[in-house]
Design an enzyme around this catalytic site. Sequence first.
Site, PDB file in Angstrom:
ATOM      1  CG  HIS A   1    -118.698  40.382  60.812  1.00  0.00           C
ATOM      2  ND1 HIS A   1    -117.575  40.926  61.392  1.00  0.00           N
ATOM      3  CD2 HIS A   1    -119.324  39.397  61.564  1.00  0.00           C
ATOM      4  CE1 HIS A   1    -117.575  40.535  62.507  1.00  0.00           C
ATOM      5  NE2 HIS A   1    -118.792  39.340  62.717  1.00  0.00           N
TER       6      HIS A   1
ATOM      7  CG  ASP B   1    -116.601  37.949  65.797  1.00  0.00           C
ATOM      8  OD1 ASP B   1    -117.106  38.064  64.912  1.00  0.00           O
ATOM      9  OD2 ASP B   1    -117.007  38.667  67.093  1.00  0.00           O
TER      10      ASP B   1
ATOM     11  CD  GLU C   1    -121.861  41.275  63.404  1.00  0.00           C
ATOM     12  OE1 GLU C   1    -122.854  40.430  63.922  1.00  0.00           O
ATOM     13  OE2 GLU C   1    -120.820  41.510  64.147  1.00  0.00           O
ATOM     14  CD  GLU C   2    -118.163  42.115  66.322  1.00  0.00           C
ATOM     15  OE1 GLU C   2    -118.975  42.382  67.025  1.00  0.00           O
ATOM     16  OE2 GLU C   2    -117.601  41.060  65.915  1.00  0.00           O
TER      17      GLU C   2
ATOM     18  CG  ASP D   1    -120.759  36.635  62.943  1.00  0.00           C
ATOM     19  OD1 ASP D   1    -119.460  36.733  63.336  1.00  0.00           O
ATOM     20  OD2 ASP D   1    -121.384  37.566  63.233  1.00  0.00           O
TER      21      ASP D   1
ATOM     22  CG  HIS E   1    -116.422  40.466  71.110  1.00  0.00           C
ATOM     23  ND1 HIS E   1    -117.706  41.468  71.508  1.00  0.00           N
ATOM     24  CD2 HIS E   1    -116.524  40.374  69.671  1.00  0.00           C
ATOM     25  CE1 HIS E   1    -118.502  41.010  70.502  1.00  0.00           C
ATOM     26  NE2 HIS E   1    -117.855  40.704  69.510  1.00  0.00           N
TER      27      HIS E   1
END
Lengths: 427, 23
Positions: free
Chosen positions: A246, A258, A292-293, A320, A390
């Site tokens: 993504h 990520d 995606e998140e 991912d 994140h």
Amino acid sequence: DAAKSIIDLAVYGSAQNRSYERLALFVDTIGNRVSGSDNLKKAIKYMYSALQDDKLQNVSLESVKVPHWERGKESAMMLQPRQKNLAILGLGGSVGTPPEGISAEVIVVSSFAELQSREQEAKGKIVVYNQPYVSYGETVQYRSRGASEAAKVGAVASLIRSVASLSINSPHTGWQDYQNGVPKIPTACITVEDAELMARLSSRGVKIVVQLNMGAVQHPDADSFNTVAEIVGSKYPEQVVIVSGHLDSWDVGQGAMDDGGGAFISWEALSLIRDLGLRPKRTIRLVLWTGEEEGGVGSSQYYERHKKDIRNMDLVMESDIGTFMPVGMQFSGKPEARVIMSEVMKLLAPINITKLYDNAEGTDISFWMQAGVPGASLLDDASRYFWFHHSEGDTMTVQNPIWMNHCAAVWTVVAYVVADLEEMLPR
Amino acid sequence: TDSQHGVSSRKLERIKEEVAGYK
């Protein structure tokens, strides 16, 4: 000798380090790419152009709607028993506080069960969750459900210990889900260190008061795109192997891990096949998902749009969970398909990455797998993945070109060979 | 023998040989 040729080019040949260098240029130029942001628009435009420059086929953008949440200014301060700044990251989708903020006493709990048992104490307070890190899948429940569970017992905000396997006072963000019919209260992640600090203070009977300010805003859904490119199959072009990662990220760090790494080894797979002049019987389709998140928003719309072609979807692949040194592949499919995939993995013996594991994972390919399409995900040495996940630490510094070369080799050999077999994988 | 949705062992052997050809 296609497999050996791919490995040699990716790991030892002229393409070595290419996916790393492409990723570095991309994230250093664009930065992070949260859903609905100008940065994500720039990223998609950048990739659309880069894939065309790379002479891939059928480069296209497929329109989708994605959430547009904006963090705004945010801060938290412990006022009692002493003044201390708390590092926070508001959670995606959270409402903001009133302009003057929320100042309230804190109740610290270590589980939802404890919150239930102390619900009379929680009314009008800020709930601090100090849940231990067990595993991502288990512990992330506190981030996604913490606000609504706190609101149900009358809390005015929730602060959640970051879902991190190691911390250097670094808050980690993520998406959270409000439940229908439950008041929406502001919610943010605090650091492991501050969660433990407040838990210790609370266990001594010390009164804790926190001031929370969050300027979060939920805008209307924004226009975005899944980015697509192909190598069209020579014999069964309507049949497809998807390789994917993504393109969106959180609004912290660079989104290099990520999922920049996953997106760029997927691009690399098509580049390697093209460089070698290989043309599989089936189409290999690169999809760089958006949104995606926020819960696979772009990929779910892609599935709805393309599920009529599910009969021709041979294998869906997603990377991912980082592009650290790969250890094998996770696979979900019928036993007969597993036997074939095990044989394919043997082709990676020259780099000693031959293991096939169970249970492919990936939000973006889950829709296809649930409908019965075989799925594969890259398994790497992700022991440090949740250190950076994140957080501001998700930068290019996490990445390693040699690991990415190996990831690209695994990814490409599997995608190419499955796409070139005379028959689709059994399902 | 082939099951309705499965793959015969003979067919599986043939596919395994096909995969080995990519070494």
